[in-house]
Design an enzyme around this catalytic site. Structure first.
Site, PDB file in Angstrom:
ATOM      1  N   GLY A  98      -6.791  -3.096  -1.171  1.00  0.00           N
ATOM      2  CA  GLY A  98      -7.763  -4.053  -1.709  1.00  0.00           C
ATOM      3  C   GLY A  98      -7.259  -5.478  -1.582  1.00  0.00           C
ATOM      4  O   GLY A  98      -6.079  -5.736  -1.792  1.00  0.00           O
ATOM      5  N   ARG A 110      -8.225  -0.268   4.769  1.00  0.00           N
ATOM      6  CA  ARG A 110      -7.683   1.039   4.398  1.00  0.00           C
ATOM      7  C   ARG A 110      -7.652   1.853   5.682  1.00  0.00           C
ATOM      8  O   ARG A 110      -8.618   1.858   6.430  1.00  0.00           O
ATOM      9  CB  ARG A 110      -8.549   1.673   3.314  1.00  0.00           C
ATOM     10  CG  ARG A 110      -8.493   0.846   2.027  1.00  0.00           C
ATOM     11  CD  ARG A 110      -8.969   1.594   0.812  1.00  0.00           C
ATOM     12  NE  ARG A 110      -8.533   0.907  -0.400  1.00  0.00           N
ATOM     13  CZ  ARG A 110      -9.198  -0.092  -0.991  1.00  0.00           C
ATOM     14  NH1 ARG A 110     -10.331  -0.514  -0.477  1.00  0.00           N
ATOM     15  NH2 ARG A 110      -8.715  -0.667  -2.071  1.00  0.00           N
ATOM     16  N   ASP A 126       0.060   0.083  -4.683  1.00  0.00           N
ATOM     17  CA  ASP A 126       0.827   1.329  -4.707  1.00  0.00           C
ATOM     18  C   ASP A 126       0.602   2.193  -3.460  1.00  0.00           C
ATOM     19  O   ASP A 126       1.557   2.748  -2.912  1.00  0.00           O
ATOM     20  CB  ASP A 126       0.454   2.114  -5.971  1.00  0.00           C
ATOM     21  CG  ASP A 126       1.447   3.206  -6.273  1.00  0.00           C
ATOM     22  OD1 ASP A 126       2.558   2.887  -6.704  1.00  0.00           O
ATOM     23  OD2 ASP A 126       1.110   4.381  -6.036  1.00  0.00           O
ATOM     24  N   THR A 168      -2.207  -7.108  -5.417  1.00  0.00           N
ATOM     25  CA  THR A 168      -3.342  -6.360  -5.989  1.00  0.00           C
ATOM     26  C   THR A 168      -3.805  -7.071  -7.249  1.00  0.00           C
ATOM     27  O   THR A 168      -2.976  -7.554  -8.020  1.00  0.00           O
ATOM     28  CB  THR A 168      -2.956  -4.902  -6.314  1.00  0.00           C
ATOM     29  OG1 THR A 168      -3.992  -4.328  -7.127  1.00  0.00           O
ATOM     30  CG2 THR A 168      -1.650  -4.788  -7.071  1.00  0.00           C
ATOM     31  N   ASP A 176      -5.030  -5.627  -9.737  1.00  0.00           N
ATOM     32  CA  ASP A 176      -4.990  -4.689 -10.869  1.00  0.00           C
ATOM     33  C   ASP A 176      -3.767  -4.817 -11.774  1.00  0.00           C
ATOM     34  O   ASP A 176      -3.766  -4.266 -12.876  1.00  0.00           O
ATOM     35  CB  ASP A 176      -5.069  -3.243 -10.355  1.00  0.00           C
ATOM     36  CG  ASP A 176      -6.438  -2.937  -9.772  1.00  0.00           C
ATOM     37  OD1 ASP A 176      -7.413  -3.551 -10.210  1.00  0.00           O
ATOM     38  OD2 ASP A 176      -6.518  -2.086  -8.860  1.00  0.00           O
ATOM     39  N   ASP A 211      -1.101  -3.263 -11.642  1.00  0.00           N
ATOM     40  CA  ASP A 211      -0.578  -1.937 -11.983  1.00  0.00           C
ATOM     41  C   ASP A 211       0.663  -1.574 -11.172  1.00  0.00           C
ATOM     42  O   ASP A 211       0.811  -0.444 -10.729  1.00  0.00           O
ATOM     43  CB  ASP A 211      -1.670  -0.877 -11.781  1.00  0.00           C
ATOM     44  CG  ASP A 211      -2.215  -0.866 -10.362  1.00  0.00           C
ATOM     45  OD1 ASP A 211      -1.945  -1.821  -9.606  1.00  0.00           O
ATOM     46  OD2 ASP A 211      -2.912   0.093 -10.000  1.00  0.00           O
ATOM     47  N   ARG A 262      -9.581   1.010 -11.906  1.00  0.00           N
ATOM     48  CA  ARG A 262      -9.871   2.447 -11.874  1.00  0.00           C
ATOM     49  C   ARG A 262      -8.836   3.231 -12.660  1.00  0.00           C
ATOM     50  O   ARG A 262      -9.157   4.184 -13.348  1.00  0.00           O
ATOM     51  CB  ARG A 262      -9.916   2.948 -10.426  1.00  0.00           C
ATOM     52  CG  ARG A 262     -11.334   3.065  -9.900  1.00  0.00           C
ATOM     53  CD  ARG A 262     -11.331   3.516  -8.470  1.00  0.00           C
ATOM     54  NE  ARG A 262     -10.696   2.522  -7.618  1.00  0.00           N
ATOM     55  CZ  ARG A 262     -10.257   2.761  -6.381  1.00  0.00           C
ATOM     56  NH1 ARG A 262     -10.363   3.955  -5.867  1.00  0.00           N
ATOM     57  NH2 ARG A 262      -9.718   1.812  -5.666  1.00  0.00           N
TER      58      ARG A 262
HETATM   59  P1  ADP Z   1      -3.472  -0.236  -2.419  1.00  0.00           P
HETATM   60  O1  ADP Z   1      -2.299  -0.555  -1.550  1.00  0.00           O
HETATM   61  O2  ADP Z   1      -4.191  -1.458  -2.889  1.00  0.00           O
HETATM   62  O3  ADP Z   1      -3.101   0.737  -3.519  1.00  0.00           O
HETATM   63  P2  ADP Z   1      -4.782   1.954  -0.963  1.00  0.00           P
HETATM   64  O4  ADP Z   1      -4.364   2.992  -1.944  1.00  0.00           O
HETATM   65  O5  ADP Z   1      -6.180   1.984  -0.475  1.00  0.00           O
HETATM   66  O6  ADP Z   1      -4.571   0.467  -1.491  1.00  0.00           O
HETATM   67  O7  ADP Z   1      -3.791   2.056   0.283  1.00  0.00           O
HETATM   68  C1  ADP Z   1      -3.914   1.192   1.384  1.00  0.00           C
HETATM   69  C2  ADP Z   1      -3.497   1.901   2.639  1.00  0.00           C
HETATM   70  O8  ADP Z   1      -2.132   2.320   2.536  1.00  0.00           O
HETATM   71  C3  ADP Z   1      -4.248   3.169   2.968  1.00  0.00           C
HETATM   72  O9  ADP Z   1      -5.491   2.959   3.595  1.00  0.00           O
HETATM   73  C4  ADP Z   1      -3.290   3.865   3.909  1.00  0.00           C
HETATM   74  O10 ADP Z   1      -3.339   3.303   5.187  1.00  0.00           O
HETATM   75  C5  ADP Z   1      -1.946   3.530   3.252  1.00  0.00           C
HETATM   76  N1  ADP Z   1      -1.594   4.628   2.333  1.00  0.00           N
HETATM   77  C6  ADP Z   1      -2.031   4.828   1.068  1.00  0.00           C
HETATM   78  N2  ADP Z   1      -1.536   5.961   0.546  1.00  0.00           N
HETATM   79  C7  ADP Z   1      -0.763   6.515   1.528  1.00  0.00           C
HETATM   80  C8  ADP Z   1       0.009   7.722   1.616  1.00  0.00           C
HETATM   81  N3  ADP Z   1       0.097   8.594   0.593  1.00  0.00           N
HETATM   82  N4  ADP Z   1       0.650   7.965   2.777  1.00  0.00           N
HETATM   83  C9  ADP Z   1       0.589   7.098   3.813  1.00  0.00           C
HETATM   84  N5  ADP Z   1      -0.143   5.961   3.784  1.00  0.00           N
HETATM   85  C10 ADP Z   1      -0.803   5.661   2.664  1.00  0.00           C
END
Ligand code: ADP
Length: 322
Positions: free
Chosen positions: A11, A72, A103, A126, A128, A130, A172
């Site tokens: 995000g 993403r 995260d 982020t 958030d 968090d 969330r």
């Molecule tokens: P944020 O970093 O804000 O928490 P996301 O959870 O959407 O956002 O994660 C962003 C991107 O990081 C994902 O689209 C993916 O490319 C990568 N990512 C997230 N989780 C994993 C995971 N468990 N393993 C590998 N890549 C991940």
């Protein structure tokens, strides 16, 4: 260290531009060539990366969003996607990677390090808030300010019409935004994912109680992880006689806008420190600010670690909402 990559992932958050700017300029100062990677991890699969100059990051410190774009990337969840990313980094002789994200993005970065030995440093991007390893994340302060300004306006109309307004804010899995907004906007109730006992039924009881104390208009802040603002407003209408409740969803408006000075400074400090960390041999770390000091934490102590809400702030909300 001759070349480093920088990307924004997950995000978007106001201040990501300031973070990339700091990475680029701190790298150039050390004689390192910074490479900007477009659209997060998706940029690797598209081969979308290029060297950035100081001029490429001119005039963006005050801009929301991220000029590198963010995304993403489903493929990065699979080992093959990460193998491709490592190959692209090798091909361009990039020795280290700065990932501005949350995260999920750090989980991906950690895997890229473990599987392919890529040196990765995360910066907390982020809204958030968090993330363990930092008191505040980049974008949180701006998002809270945006929400508080909206709540102040909503309070005006709530007061004029003797209404209860339910304001749904992003969050969330974490109630940091909702809690901070509730205190700053003087809300009567906050529904937070961390406090499941404080549910819609409890909210209705609180509203009824404050109505008995003579309040004619009230503000309820709901973190999206708890439920929909519309449903909370409908429950108040149905369960508290004599109220008229409305809901407003602030949603993505919280992600936009010019970053606050606090977010710009946090983004600049952590961006520059990420480059310093890579130069000093960090392999899988996070750069945050705790109690006013830059703190580097191993990513494994950040990823998946739940940061608690400040209990004093939660208690304060109860004290003030009487
Ligand atoms: P944020 O970093 O804000 O928490 P996301 O959870 O959407 O956002 O994660 C962003 C991107 O990081 C994902 O689209 C993916 O490319 C990568 N990512 C997230 N989780 C994993 C995971 N468990 N393993 C590998 N890549 C991940």
């Amino acid at each position: 260290m001759k070349r480093i990559g920088v990307l924004c992932s997950g995000g978007d958050a106001p201040g990501m531009n300031a973070n990339v700017r700091a990475v680029v300029r701190a790298a150039l100062e050390r004689g390192i060539t910074p490479y900007g990677i477009d659209r997060g991890y998706a940029g690797f699969l598209a081969g979308a990366l290029r060297p950035l100059t100081s001029r490429d990051v001119s005039g963006i410190v005050n801009l929301g969003g991220t000029f590198l774009r963010t995304a993403r990337c489903r493929e990065f969840h699979e080992p093959a996607g990460r193998t491709q990313a490592a190959a692209v980094l090798r091909q361009h002789q990039i020795d280290g990677l700065v990932v501005c994200g949350g995260d999920g993005s750090f989980t991906g970065a950690q895997l890229l390090h473990r599987e392919h030995g890529v040196a990765v440093v995360g910066t907390p991007g982020t809204i958030d808030n968090d993330l363990a390893g930092t008191d505040h994340t980049i974008g949180f302060d701006t998002a809270v300010q945006t929400a508080v300004e909206a709540c102040d306006r909503i309070r005006d109309t709530a007061h004029s019409h003797d209404r209860v307004f339910v304001v749904e804010v992003m969050g969330r899995h974490a109630g940091f935004i909702a809690l901070e907004v509730a205190v700053a906007a003087g809300a009567e109730v906050a529904l937070l994912p961390e406090h499941p006992a404080h549910d819609t039924a409890w909210c209705c009881q609180q509203i009824a109680l404050m109505q008995q104390r003579g309040k004619t208009s009230m503000l309820v802040v709901v973190a999206e992880g708890v439920g929909r603002g519309e449903q909370v407003a409908a429950a108040i209408d149905a369960q508290v006689p004599g109220t008229s409740a409305r809901a407003t969803v602030l949603g993505h408006v919280l992600r936009g806008g010019s970053p606050s000075s606090d977010d710009r400074v946090l983004a600049s400090l952590t961006g520059a420190d990420a480059v310093a960390a890579l130069c000093e041999g960090a392999t899988c770390h996070h750069c945050g600010v705790i109690a006013g000091r830059l703190v580097r934490t191993p990513l494994e102590e950040v990823v998946g670690v739940k940061k608690p809400l400040n209990p004093a702030t939660v208690a304060l909300l109860g004290t003030l909402a009487t």
